[in-house]
Design an enzyme around this catalytic site. Structure first.
Site, PDB file in Angstrom:
ATOM      1  N   TYR A 227     108.184 -25.840  10.368  1.00  0.00           N
ATOM      2  CA  TYR A 227     108.074 -24.776  11.379  1.00  0.00           C
ATOM      3  C   TYR A 227     109.019 -25.075  12.541  1.00  0.00           C
ATOM      4  O   TYR A 227     109.745 -24.188  13.021  1.00  0.00           O
ATOM      5  CB  TYR A 227     106.627 -24.702  11.865  1.00  0.00           C
TER       6      TYR A 227
ATOM      7  N   LYS B 169     112.338 -22.947  13.969  1.00  0.00           N
ATOM      8  CA  LYS B 169     112.538 -22.580  15.364  1.00  0.00           C
ATOM      9  C   LYS B 169     113.873 -23.114  15.887  1.00  0.00           C
ATOM     10  O   LYS B 169     114.534 -22.477  16.708  1.00  0.00           O
ATOM     11  CB  LYS B 169     111.382 -23.093  16.224  1.00  0.00           C
TER      12      LYS B 169
END
Length: 324
Positions: free
Chosen positions: A178, A182
């Site tokens: 994750y 980002k």
């Protein structure tokens, strides 16, 4: 003018919509609120029930994991703007996100879901997270192995072989993916802004990133129960209000504060942002320097080139001159 918001049925998305429809300066905008399944977007529909009659809006299905669907929806919106059916786009808010902690899924084209979903005019606002920077102290202790995300290729990230769940059952492997997704978004901010600056048509477009902090949401629904329930449903809701009062721009924030910060980035023209806040990164409303890896010009260019290949972008599909 038109506001396009992705991930509009999530906790932050609904809060952003509620803020729009209750703010006199924003409610006059036409809203295009995209969700994975418009028929199942209960929270969003409930929020829009109290929208004033003056707020024209539409809820559209958009599965960001399917490039064919993204192309179809984007083309339809562009055609309607060109035909004068809806006003020009004032803000594009890329709010949709996807995080798996100890599971892993792939999109139909074989790309890792975190890599696909967390990548998606006025202004383009990209929602980020401190997870993008392994060296941020809020991520806890990180071993040397994981302090650099990009090496010589984007393939391990895109294909989900970097920090793969089948190699380690810990929730940290998914959280790292994750964070990597980002990082891709944050790197896009600088690279896209660089290409926009010299464009004969698009040079007035600004792109900036916002870290909205930690707040109660459904983003952890694919996490182990201590994270999903204990942290996100009990601890954060109990402490967020108090912590936001003690430290307005601290780690824990309320949904209202987070949505306010996102809309600040999208619309405000105060002395800090000005008319065209090009390439900025904000933690809430406070400017922050991007991580060293996010500022790496060579890595940004590599990610850009590979992203064009993953998206199968072709001539005529974008008006950006310097897109290759």
């Amino acid at each position: 003018m038109t506001i396009v918001l992705t991930g509009a049925n999530g906790s932050l998305g609904v809060s952003i919509v509620s803020n729009i429809i209750s703010t006199s300066e924003l409610v006059a905008h036409h809203g295009i609120y995209t969700v994975r399944n418009a028929d199942a977007a209960t929270a969003l529909h409930d929020a829009l029930k109290v929208a004033p009659a003056s707020h024209s809006h539409e809820v559209r299905s958009l599965d960001l994991s399917r490039l064919s669907v993204v192309r179809k929806v984007a083309s339809a919106i562009n055609a309607r703007v060109a035909a004068g059916e809806i006003p020009p786009i004032r803000a594009l808010i890329l709010n949709a996100g996807y995080v798996e902690y100890n599971t892993q899924q792939w999109a139909e084209d074989g790309l890792d879901m975190s890599f696909v979903m967390d990548r998606e005019m006025g202004r383009i606002v990209v929602l980020s997270s401190w997870s993008y920077n392994p060296n941020d102290k809020r991520n806890g202790p990180i071993t040397e192995e994981w302090k650099t995300i990009f090496q010589n290729s984007t393939e391990p990230l895109a294909r989900g072989t970097w920090s793969a769940s089948n190699e380690n059952p810990s929730w940290r492997v998914g959280f790292r993916r994750y964070g990597a997704s980002k990082l891709c978004l944050v790197m896009m901010i600088g690279e896209l802004q660089r290409r926009l600056r010299g464009d004969p048509i698009l040079s007035n477009i600004s792109i900036l990133g916002v870290d909205p902090g930690a707040f109660s949401s459904g983003v952890a629904r694919r996490s182990p129960w201590p994270i999903r329930i204990l942290i996100y449903q009990i601890i954060i809701p109990a402490l967020a209000g108090l912590m936001a009062w003690l430290q307005p721009n601290g780690t824990l924030r309320t949904q209202a504060k987070a949505s306010e910060d996102v809309l600040y980035a999208a619309f405000d023209c105060d002395p800090q942002l000005g008319e065209r806040p090009r390439g900025l990164y904000l933690d809430g409303k406070e400017p922050r320097e991007m991580s060293a890896e996010a500022r790496d010009v060579n890595k940004r260019e590599m990610l850009w080139r590979d992203s064009i290949r993953y998206a199968q972008l072709e001539e005529g599909e974008t008006t950006l001159v310097n897109w290759r």
